[in-house]
Every structure is written in structure tokens, then in C-alpha cells.
Design a protein around this motif. Structure first.
Motif, PDB file in Angstrom:
ATOM      1  N   LYS A  80       6.380   6.575   2.190  1.00 54.64           N
ATOM      2  CA  LYS A  80       5.441   7.978   2.005  1.00 54.64           C
ATOM      3  C   LYS A  80       4.052   7.526   1.572  1.00 54.64           C
ATOM      4  N   HIS A  81       3.856   6.782   0.766  1.00 53.48           N
ATOM      5  CA  HIS A  81       2.823   6.215   0.144  1.00 53.48           C
ATOM      6  C   HIS A  81       1.781   5.880   1.283  1.00 53.48           C
ATOM      7  N   LEU A  82       2.369   4.773   1.816  1.00 47.12           N
ATOM      8  CA  LEU A  82       1.945   3.702   2.789  1.00 47.12           C
ATOM      9  C   LEU A  82       1.341   4.634   3.986  1.00 47.12           C
ATOM     10  N   LEU A  83       2.134   5.573   4.579  1.00 47.24           N
ATOM     11  CA  LEU A  83       1.914   6.123   5.894  1.00 47.24           C
ATOM     12  C   LEU A  83       0.569   7.327   5.478  1.00 47.24           C
ATOM     13  N   HIS A  84       0.685   7.866   4.188  1.00 48.52           N
ATOM     14  CA  HIS A  84      -0.260   8.838   3.957  1.00 48.52           C
ATOM     15  C   HIS A  84      -1.624   8.141   3.819  1.00 48.52           C
ATOM     16  N   GLU A  85      -1.361   6.911   3.422  1.00 47.99           N
ATOM     17  CA  GLU A  85      -3.006   6.107   2.908  1.00 47.99           C
ATOM     18  C   GLU A  85      -3.323   5.782   4.126  1.00 47.99           C
ATOM     19  N   ALA A  86      -2.409   5.417   5.131  1.00 44.71           N
ATOM     20  CA  ALA A  86      -2.822   5.049   6.604  1.00 44.71           C
ATOM     21  C   ALA A  86      -3.700   6.142   7.345  1.00 44.71           C
ATOM     22  N   LEU A  87      -3.003   7.293   7.200  1.00 41.82           N
ATOM     23  CA  LEU A  87      -3.552   8.429   7.923  1.00 41.82           C
ATOM     24  C   LEU A  87      -4.604   8.750   7.287  1.00 41.82           C
ATOM     25  N   ALA A  88      -4.963   8.918   5.875  1.00 44.25           N
ATOM     26  CA  ALA A  88      -6.053   9.173   5.298  1.00 44.25           C
ATOM     27  C   ALA A  88      -7.242   8.465   5.648  1.00 44.25           C
ATOM     28  N   SER A  89      -6.987   6.900   5.533  1.00 44.03           N
ATOM     29  CA  SER A  89      -8.083   5.945   5.860  1.00 44.03           C
ATOM     30  C   SER A  89      -8.533   6.117   7.142  1.00 44.03           C
ATOM     31  N   THR A  90      -7.669   6.283   8.255  1.00 48.39           N
ATOM     32  CA  THR A  90      -8.198   6.448   9.663  1.00 48.39           C
ATOM     33  C   THR A  90      -8.977   7.664   9.814  1.00 48.39           C
ATOM     34  N   ALA A  91      -8.391   8.913   9.232  1.00 49.43           N
ATOM     35  CA  ALA A  91      -8.719   9.965   9.583  1.00 49.43           C
ATOM     36  C   ALA A  91     -10.380  10.012   9.027  1.00 49.43           C
ATOM     37  N   LYS A  92     -10.543   9.211   7.807  1.00 49.82           N
ATOM     38  CA  LYS A  92     -12.089   9.326   7.127  1.00 49.82           C
ATOM     39  C   LYS A  92     -12.913   8.577   8.182  1.00 49.82           C
ATOM     40  N   GLU A  93     -12.485   7.550   8.645  1.00 51.58           N
ATOM     41  CA  GLU A  93     -13.357   6.760   9.588  1.00 51.58           C
ATOM     42  C   GLU A  93     -13.635   7.415  10.688  1.00 51.58           C
ATOM     43  N   LEU A  94     -12.711   7.872  11.389  1.00 52.55           N
ATOM     44  CA  LEU A  94     -13.038   8.862  12.551  1.00 52.55           C
ATOM     45  C   LEU A  94     -14.071  10.112  12.318  1.00 52.55           C
ATOM     46  N   ASN A  95     -13.744  10.646  11.007  1.00 53.45           N
ATOM     47  CA  ASN A  95     -14.743  11.821  10.743  1.00 53.45           C
ATOM     48  C   ASN A  95     -16.033  11.640  10.383  1.00 53.45           C
ATOM     49  N   THR A  96     -16.149  10.267   9.776  1.00 56.24           N
ATOM     50  CA  THR A  96     -17.544   9.873   9.508  1.00 56.24           C
ATOM     51  C   THR A  96     -18.427   9.263  10.877  1.00 56.24           C
ATOM     52  N   ALA A  97     -17.679   9.036  11.916  1.00 56.55           N
ATOM     53  CA  ALA A  97     -18.411   8.407  12.934  1.00 56.55           C
ATOM     54  C   ALA A  97     -19.588   9.274  13.257  1.00 56.55           C
ATOM     55  N   HIS A  98     -20.510   8.729  13.908  1.00 54.58           N
ATOM     56  CA  HIS A  98     -21.623   9.309  14.206  1.00 54.58           C
ATOM     57  C   HIS A  98     -21.497   9.711  15.734  1.00 54.58           C
TER      58      HIS A  98
END
Length: 288
Positions: free
Chosen positions: A142-160
Motif C-alpha cells: 500500500k505504501h509503495l504504490l501510493h508513493e509511486a503514484l504520488a511521485s509520478t503524478a508530481k513529476e507530470l503535474n510540474t512539467a512545463h
């Protein structure tokens, strides 16, 4: 970082969305399903439960591959490796289930005494299940998958830069189709004993099928014919893979069955079945 739940509720079929904005709407349901499947494994040790978990993790890995061009390469590779490792943990038990099912279907091995190894097969399966449960529990899925989702979502949402979802989906599906065609061509030319070439077709076909399932509502063109082909490949090459994996598993663990029955009959049948299914897979390739 918490994932924006509003993003997860966004309709991925909305053609005005960017690929970056749509990611969470694809990924969040898959993450939830994988976590639920991992949790149920503590209570349900059936072959079906293990299969559902492995499929959920494979779909996650395919989705991260689909978004690979929009992500930092190293991080994406690590995330996909995570899903592969978790799927492998679940798959160890599933492999024994497949072997047991295959041998139970074969009357010849039963008559020749191979059924005597059945109790040992079940013991090996129980041992693998305990290992799978321990690995998945210690991994804190649960922790690993939530962390992976949050990390990837942050990278995509902050892309120019932003890329239209339909354009992105069309490009990724087209790339996957090219890979499948190349691997089918190699497999047609390969020697009959070259299982790796057939296995690569299966993997490419599975990846493409997942992408079509993800993106079908917003893709350009009609992909129904391709989906029919993929279903044929999945069925024919999947049964081949089951036999090959079972033969390797039984051969590599022959010492476990010493004194509990003749494994030679089972191995001989699996070898014959592998050759038969290789011929069937080659025949399908010639038709496609």
C-alpha cells in the motif's frame, strides 16, 4: 505528497485533456485494485486471487511504460522494476498452481505414477505461498504504490510542456504495434526451438493489449481487428508459456520430489506438450 483526488475523478475519455493531466485518472484505479488484491491475499490463497494480483501489477507496469516518454528515465525504470518485483513475488505461487493444473489434466502421467508427486507439489505450493505472503507483507504494498503514484503524478503535474492526450495515446499505441510486428517477423523466421522469439511476441502482444484497454475510448481509428488478433496471440502463446514455465519449474526442483514418485513421466509429457504448442503458435503466426 497526496494525490489530488479531483485528478483521479477526471474522465480520461475527455479529448481536451493533456496526457499529463490524465495520468492519475488511469493510474489511481489500478493502484487501488492492486492494493485491494494484495490485502485479500492474506485471506484468500486461491489461484484466482494470486492471478488477479499479478495481472493488476502487470497493468501498472504497462501504464508506467506508456507514460515513459513524459517521465525521467531513471525514476520510471525504478517504478516499473518495483511492479515487476512484486508481480514476481506473487507469481512464484501461481507457477506451482499452473504446473499442478497441467499435470492433473494429463491422464497418461497419472497412469504412469506421476500422480504420486501430487502431495509434494502441494507442499511446494504452500511453501511458495508463505514466501509470497511474507515478501508482499514486508514490502508494504500500500505504501509503495501510493508513493509511486504520488511521485509520478508530481513529476507530470510540474512539467512545463503539455501534450494532447489523444495524440499521446495514438503515438504510444503505434509504437507498441510496431514492436509487436517486428517481434512477430523475427519469430516467423526463428528456428522452431527458439522459444525466446515466441515469448517476446507474447510480451509485446500483452503490452499492446493493455494500452488498447487503457486508451481505446480516445484513440483515432478502429482497433477491433487488432484486439481480435491480440486475443488469439494471448490464448495460443499463453498456453505455450504455461507449459514451458512448468517444465522449467519441475526440472529445477526435481530434488524436492526424490522418492515421492517418478517425475520423468511428467517431464516427458511436458516436453511433448511444449513441442505441440510451439507448432500451434508457429501456425498462428503464419496466419496473422
Amino acid at each position: 505528497m497526496k494525490v489530488d483526488k479531483r485528478s483521479a475523478e477526471t474522465d480520461p475519455a475527455d479529448k481536451t485533456l493533456s496526457a499529463q493531466a490524465a495520468f492519475v485518472s488511469y493510474a489511481a484505479p489500478l493502484v487501488d485494485h492492486a492494493i485491494e488484491s494484495a490485502g485479500l491475499l492474506r485471506e484468500d490463497a486461491s489461484p484466482e486471487a494470486l492471478h488477479k494480483l499479478r495481472v493488476a501489477l502487470r497493468r501498472l507496469r504497462s501504464l508506467w511504460w506508456a507514460f515513459e516518454p513524459l517521465l525521467e528515465k531513471g525514476e520510471n525504470t525504478r517504478q516499473r522494476a518495483l511492479y515487476q518485483d512484486l508481480a514476481t513475488a506473487a507469481g512464484k505461487t501461481r507457477d506451482w498452481d499452473i504446473l499442478i493444473e497441467l499435470l492433473a489434466q494429463n491422464e497418461n502421467t497419472t497412469r504412469e505414477g506421476a500422480h504420486d508427486i501430487a502431495p509434494k507439489l502441494q507442499e511446494a505450493r504452500c511453501s511458495a505461498l508463505a514466501s509470497s505472503r511474507e515478501t508482499l507483507s514486508n514490502a508494504d504494498v500500500k505504501h509503495l504504490l501510493h508513493e509511486a503514484l504520488a511521485s509520478t503524478a508530481k513529476e507530470l503535474n510540474t512539467a512545463h510542456e503539455r501534450m494532447p492526450l489523444r495524440q499521446f495515446a495514438d503515438q504510444r499505441v503505434a509504437a507498441s504495434e510496431r514492436t509487436l510486428r517486428k517481434r512477430m517477423k523475427r519469430a516467423r523466421r526463428a528456428k522452431r526451438a527458439n522459444y525466446t522469439a515466441f515469448h517476446n511476441v507474447r510480451k509485446a502482444g500483452k503490452k499492446l493489449r493493455y494500452l488498447l484497454e487503457f486508451f481505446e475510448p480516445i484513440l483515432s481509428g478502429d482497433h477491433k481487428r487488432m484486439l481480435r488478433r491480440l486475443n488469439q496471440i494471448q490464448k495460443r502463446f499463453g498456453t505455450l508459456n504455461d507449459v514451458v514455465a512448468s517444465e522449467v519449474l519441475l526440472h529445477d526442483n526435481a530434488a524436492l520430489f526424490a522418492g515421492s514418485g517418478d517425475t520423468d513421466a511428467a517431464l516427458q509429457w511436458l516436453r511433448k506438450e511444449r513441442k505441440r504448442r510451439m507448432r500451434a503458435a508457429a501456425g498462428l503466426l503464419r496466419k496473422l
